[in-house]
Write an enzyme that holds these catalytic residues in place. Structure first.
Site, PDB file in Angstrom:
ATOM      1  N   ASP A  39      31.902 -32.369   6.670  1.00  0.00           N
ATOM      2  CA  ASP A  39      31.328 -31.588   7.762  1.00  0.00           C
ATOM      3  C   ASP A  39      29.845 -32.213   7.392  1.00  0.00           C
ATOM      4  O   ASP A  39      29.164 -31.265   6.628  1.00  0.00           O
ATOM      5  CB  ASP A  39      31.388 -30.265   7.567  1.00  0.00           C
ATOM      6  CG  ASP A  39      30.659 -29.441   8.975  1.00  0.00           C
ATOM      7  OD1 ASP A  39      30.221 -30.045   9.617  1.00  0.00           O
ATOM      8  OD2 ASP A  39      30.744 -28.138   8.894  1.00  0.00           O
ATOM      9  N   GLU A  47      23.340 -26.118   5.668  1.00  0.00           N
ATOM     10  CA  GLU A  47      23.011 -26.948   6.951  1.00  0.00           C
ATOM     11  C   GLU A  47      22.158 -26.051   7.931  1.00  0.00           C
ATOM     12  O   GLU A  47      22.336 -25.511   8.932  1.00  0.00           O
ATOM     13  CB  GLU A  47      24.188 -26.829   8.036  1.00  0.00           C
ATOM     14  CG  GLU A  47      25.129 -25.591   7.791  1.00  0.00           C
ATOM     15  CD  GLU A  47      26.336 -26.005   8.739  1.00  0.00           C
ATOM     16  OE1 GLU A  47      26.219 -26.369   9.891  1.00  0.00           O
ATOM     17  OE2 GLU A  47      27.304 -25.427   8.280  1.00  0.00           O
ATOM     18  N   HIS A  64      21.633 -19.452  13.086  1.00  0.00           N
ATOM     19  CA  HIS A  64      22.931 -19.371  12.428  1.00  0.00           C
ATOM     20  C   HIS A  64      22.843 -19.577  11.015  1.00  0.00           C
ATOM     21  O   HIS A  64      21.605 -19.427  10.356  1.00  0.00           O
ATOM     22  CB  HIS A  64      23.754 -20.764  12.884  1.00  0.00           C
ATOM     23  CG  HIS A  64      23.216 -22.143  12.522  1.00  0.00           C
ATOM     24  ND1 HIS A  64      23.089 -22.359  11.226  1.00  0.00           N
ATOM     25  CD2 HIS A  64      22.526 -22.974  13.381  1.00  0.00           C
ATOM     26  CE1 HIS A  64      22.427 -23.749  11.254  1.00  0.00           C
ATOM     27  NE2 HIS A  64      22.072 -23.876  12.580  1.00  0.00           N
ATOM     28  N   ASP A 124      53.844 -31.870  30.334  1.00  0.00           N
ATOM     29  CA  ASP A 124      54.682 -32.119  29.301  1.00  0.00           C
ATOM     30  C   ASP A 124      54.109 -32.994  28.112  1.00  0.00           C
ATOM     31  O   ASP A 124      54.933 -33.611  27.377  1.00  0.00           O
ATOM     32  CB  ASP A 124      56.209 -32.668  29.500  1.00  0.00           C
ATOM     33  CG  ASP A 124      56.114 -34.171  30.155  1.00  0.00           C
ATOM     34  OD1 ASP A 124      54.549 -34.373  30.529  1.00  0.00           O
ATOM     35  OD2 ASP A 124      56.985 -34.637  30.673  1.00  0.00           O
ATOM     36  N   GLU A 136      22.879 -31.184   7.502  1.00  0.00           N
ATOM     37  CA  GLU A 136      23.984 -30.849   6.739  1.00  0.00           C
ATOM     38  C   GLU A 136      24.496 -31.613   5.470  1.00  0.00           C
ATOM     39  O   GLU A 136      25.109 -32.556   5.954  1.00  0.00           O
ATOM     40  CB  GLU A 136      25.060 -30.329   7.988  1.00  0.00           C
ATOM     41  CG  GLU A 136      26.272 -29.632   7.173  1.00  0.00           C
ATOM     42  CD  GLU A 136      27.315 -29.199   8.532  1.00  0.00           C
ATOM     43  OE1 GLU A 136      27.176 -29.769   9.516  1.00  0.00           O
ATOM     44  OE2 GLU A 136      27.990 -28.355   8.234  1.00  0.00           O
ATOM     45  N   HIS A 138      35.617 -24.435   8.853  1.00  0.00           N
ATOM     46  CA  HIS A 138      35.152 -22.978   8.489  1.00  0.00           C
ATOM     47  C   HIS A 138      36.291 -22.605   7.523  1.00  0.00           C
ATOM     48  O   HIS A 138      37.194 -21.858   8.050  1.00  0.00           O
ATOM     49  CB  HIS A 138      34.683 -22.238   9.722  1.00  0.00           C
ATOM     50  CG  HIS A 138      33.669 -22.838  10.340  1.00  0.00           C
ATOM     51  ND1 HIS A 138      33.353 -22.349  11.617  1.00  0.00           N
ATOM     52  CD2 HIS A 138      32.905 -23.826  10.215  1.00  0.00           C
ATOM     53  CE1 HIS A 138      32.314 -23.007  12.125  1.00  0.00           C
ATOM     54  NE2 HIS A 138      31.716 -23.773  11.171  1.00  0.00           N
ATOM     55  N   HIS A 148      26.556 -25.955  19.693  1.00  0.00           N
ATOM     56  CA  HIS A 148      28.201 -26.545  19.987  1.00  0.00           C
ATOM     57  C   HIS A 148      28.161 -27.518  21.179  1.00  0.00           C
ATOM     58  O   HIS A 148      29.097 -27.392  21.986  1.00  0.00           O
ATOM     59  CB  HIS A 148      29.038 -25.425  19.898  1.00  0.00           C
ATOM     60  CG  HIS A 148      29.250 -24.638  18.922  1.00  0.00           C
ATOM     61  ND1 HIS A 148      29.905 -23.484  18.533  1.00  0.00           N
ATOM     62  CD2 HIS A 148      28.773 -24.987  17.397  1.00  0.00           C
ATOM     63  CE1 HIS A 148      29.913 -22.886  17.468  1.00  0.00           C
ATOM     64  NE2 HIS A 148      29.269 -23.908  16.492  1.00  0.00           N
ATOM     65  N   ARG A 171      19.051 -30.494  12.683  1.00  0.00           N
ATOM     66  CA  ARG A 171      19.824 -30.151  11.845  1.00  0.00           C
ATOM     67  C   ARG A 171      20.161 -30.858  10.683  1.00  0.00           C
ATOM     68  O   ARG A 171      20.395 -32.125  10.853  1.00  0.00           O
ATOM     69  CB  ARG A 171      21.284 -29.259  12.211  1.00  0.00           C
ATOM     70  CG  ARG A 171      22.245 -28.703  11.152  1.00  0.00           C
ATOM     71  CD  ARG A 171      23.281 -27.914  11.835  1.00  0.00           C
ATOM     72  NE  ARG A 171      24.323 -28.449  12.515  1.00  0.00           N
ATOM     73  CZ  ARG A 171      24.352 -28.366  13.808  1.00  0.00           C
ATOM     74  NH1 ARG A 171      23.142 -27.489  14.450  1.00  0.00           N
ATOM     75  NH2 ARG A 171      25.175 -28.732  14.640  1.00  0.00           N
ATOM     76  N   HIS A 215      29.114 -22.488   5.040  1.00  0.00           N
ATOM     77  CA  HIS A 215      30.260 -21.836   5.291  1.00  0.00           C
ATOM     78  C   HIS A 215      31.316 -22.497   4.276  1.00  0.00           C
ATOM     79  O   HIS A 215      30.781 -23.530   3.808  1.00  0.00           O
ATOM     80  CB  HIS A 215      30.854 -22.008   6.700  1.00  0.00           C
ATOM     81  CG  HIS A 215      30.820 -23.135   7.226  1.00  0.00           C
ATOM     82  ND1 HIS A 215      31.827 -24.314   6.983  1.00  0.00           N
ATOM     83  CD2 HIS A 215      29.903 -23.968   7.911  1.00  0.00           C
ATOM     84  CE1 HIS A 215      31.400 -25.317   7.477  1.00  0.00           C
ATOM     85  NE2 HIS A 215      30.351 -25.253   8.407  1.00  0.00           N
ATOM     86  N   TYR A 272      15.817 -25.208  16.309  1.00  0.00           N
ATOM     87  CA  TYR A 272      16.082 -25.593  17.841  1.00  0.00           C
ATOM     88  C   TYR A 272      15.109 -25.006  18.473  1.00  0.00           C
ATOM     89  O   TYR A 272      15.164 -23.667  18.586  1.00  0.00           O
ATOM     90  CB  TYR A 272      17.551 -24.979  17.896  1.00  0.00           C
ATOM     91  CG  TYR A 272      18.659 -25.514  16.728  1.00  0.00           C
ATOM     92  CD1 TYR A 272      19.263 -26.574  16.734  1.00  0.00           C
ATOM     93  CD2 TYR A 272      18.848 -24.319  15.788  1.00  0.00           C
ATOM     94  CE1 TYR A 272      20.279 -26.996  15.645  1.00  0.00           C
ATOM     95  CE2 TYR A 272      19.772 -24.559  14.615  1.00  0.00           C
ATOM     96  CZ  TYR A 272      20.336 -26.028  14.637  1.00  0.00           C
ATOM     97  OH  TYR A 272      21.148 -26.386  13.618  1.00  0.00           O
ATOM     98  N   ASP A 279      26.328 -34.240  14.412  1.00  0.00           N
ATOM     99  CA  ASP A 279      27.261 -33.270  13.553  1.00  0.00           C
ATOM    100  C   ASP A 279      28.838 -33.857  13.494  1.00  0.00           C
ATOM    101  O   ASP A 279      29.478 -33.670  14.700  1.00  0.00           O
ATOM    102  CB  ASP A 279      27.253 -31.801  13.883  1.00  0.00           C
ATOM    103  CG  ASP A 279      27.884 -30.939  13.065  1.00  0.00           C
ATOM    104  OD1 ASP A 279      28.755 -31.430  12.143  1.00  0.00           O
ATOM    105  OD2 ASP A 279      27.594 -29.627  13.272  1.00  0.00           O
TER     106      ASP A 279
END
Ligand code: GLY
Ligand code: MN
Ligand code: MN
Length: 431
Positions: free
Chosen positions: A263, A376, A342, A32, A400, A353, A235, A398, A346, A380, A252
């Protein structure tokens, strides 16, 4: 501001159109307890009403034009779950022409739909409302000889609303600047913790602390804190390892401020010094990002922004000995995707996104003033990739930033978060 957006939406629709927008409910987390409430972005955009279980209805060219169905005031319930604006607040604070308890939606919907020529409603998200609407329209059809003609079409409103959302208005841009400024402070704190022995989750907590301290609702998406080869998992959100000296940590993380996301990714040298292979990979990504930012201007396309990064990164992959072959081959055969898999950009806004089409009539759309997006690029290199020189294995980088297209060029919303190697090193070293 919300009224102005509703007016703009209605001016794009023909008289007699009824738009139904269903807000978010509470989502169960376990038993709950519930996840923190987050309003549906479209409903927020058009009403600012940030309470659960609301439905907004716009009746284009008719009066009343704006109806809200909301949870009514209820002292006992409010003791448990907090303040509700109720029906009165929906009118007084949110500008509804009329408002009703949400329980009355089913009863009142037939009347609302009785004059509609078309209905704009997202099908498939809220089955209960879908069913009510379809059964009302069917009933009208059955009785069509004696009563009114049912709406001839049900249209997805997102095509129109998202086209509005893709170009930000001045209020939205101010909120996005504020989000970027909070995110800068959070990264500043995170950088200062980037030394041997810090846990990834400590940095995640530090980011969240600054976000909340500065009045953001929290992270706009789960913060990624990936040290060492964890940075090669795009991710990675477990954030459970310990930082090791000389490795990199990819962070990130961006806050959500009054509904708007920032972002930002930075990759910090743990201990404050980029060593040989890591410095080389970092520089490759930084230069690729510079090329993509250079390609960002009104009239350009995100495809061009992406191509600029792909071009530069592919060249670096060959130079660093990660790939062999000519630049044309690496790009044409998509072999660069082994290390850069990637897209570069975006849309960014209420959603990280964000809403909005990327192409029109099958072609990449042109960037217009008011559009906001990320740039970005990354590289990798998996730790188990035995085909690349040993020194590069397990490195992930990365970088960004968030870009706003202006009339004459660009505004980098996140420009003052350092990314030049020497500045980044200094950030890490000055605690
Ligand atoms: N943090 C999600 C993204 O960079 O797209
Ligand atoms: Mn990101
Ligand atoms: Mn992003």
């Amino acid at each position: 501001m919300f009224a102005e957006r509703r007016k703009r939406l209605c001016s794009n629709l023909v008289e007699g159109t009824v738009v139904i927008l269903v807000g978010s409910g509470n989502m169960v987390r376990s038993n709950d307890t519930e996840f923190p409430f987050r309003q549906d972005s479209d409903l927020h955009y058009l009403t600012g009403f940030d309470h659960p279980n609301a439905v907004a209805i716009l009746n284009v060219g008719r009066s009343p034009n704006f109806t809200l169905f909301v949870e009514p005031k209820n002292q006992e319930m409010e003791t448990w779950t907090g303040y509700r604006p109720g029906v009165e607040g929906a009118i007084e604070s949110f500008g509804a022409d009329q408002a009703f308890p949400i329980e009355e939606l089913q009863k009142r919907l037939p009347e609302i739909l009785s004059e509609a020529t078309s209905v704009y409603h997202v099908l498939g998200k809220h089955r209960e409302v879908d069913d009510q609407m379809v059964s009302i329209l069917n009933d009208m059809r059955i009785r069509s000889r004696s009563a009114k003609t049912p709406a001839a079409q049900i249209v997805d409103p997102r095509s129109v609303i998202h086209e509005m959302r893709v170009v930000k208005d001045p209020t939205e841009l101010e909120l996005m600047r504020a989000a970027a400024s909070i995110t800068k402070e959070a990264h500043r704190y995170a950088a200062s913790l980037s030394f041997d022995g810090t846990k990834e989750y400590e940095i995640e907590a530090a980011l969240s602390y600054v976000f909340r301290k500065r009045g953001a609702s929290g992270p706009a998406y789960t913060s990624i804190v990936g040290s060492g080869s964890n940075a090669t998992t795009l991710h990675y959100v477990r954030n459970e390892d310990v930082l090791k000296d000389s490795e990199l940590v990819l962070i990130d993380a961006g806050c959500e401020y009054q509904g708007y996301a920032s972002d930002v990714t930075r990759t910090y040298p743990i201990g404050g010094h980029f060593d040989g292979a890591r410095r080389a990979v970092y520089s490759a990504v930084l230069e690729a990002q510079a090329a993509s930012i250079e390609a960002s201007h009104p009239g350009a396309t995100l495809q061009e922004v992406h191509d600029a990064s792909v071009q530069h990164l592919s060249m670096c992959m060959i130079d660093l000995g990660l790939l062999s072959g000519s630049l044309d081959e690496v790009i044409e055969q998509n072999s660069y995707r082994r290390f850069y898999m990637h897209n570069t950009s975006h849309w960014l806004g209420l959603d990280v996104h964000d809403a909005g089409n990327y192409s029109i009539d099958g072609k990449p759309r042109k960037l217009l003033p008011g559009m906001v997006y990320t740039v970005e690029p990354g590289l990798y290199i998996r730790s188990d990739d035995e085909e690349v020189p040993q020194e590069f294995r397990g490195i992930g980088v990365r970088i960004e930033d968030d870009i706003h297209i202006t009339e004459s060029g660009i505004e980098i919303l996140t420009a003052d978060i350092p990314k030049e190697p020497s500045e980044v090193e200094e950030w890490v070293l000055t605690r």
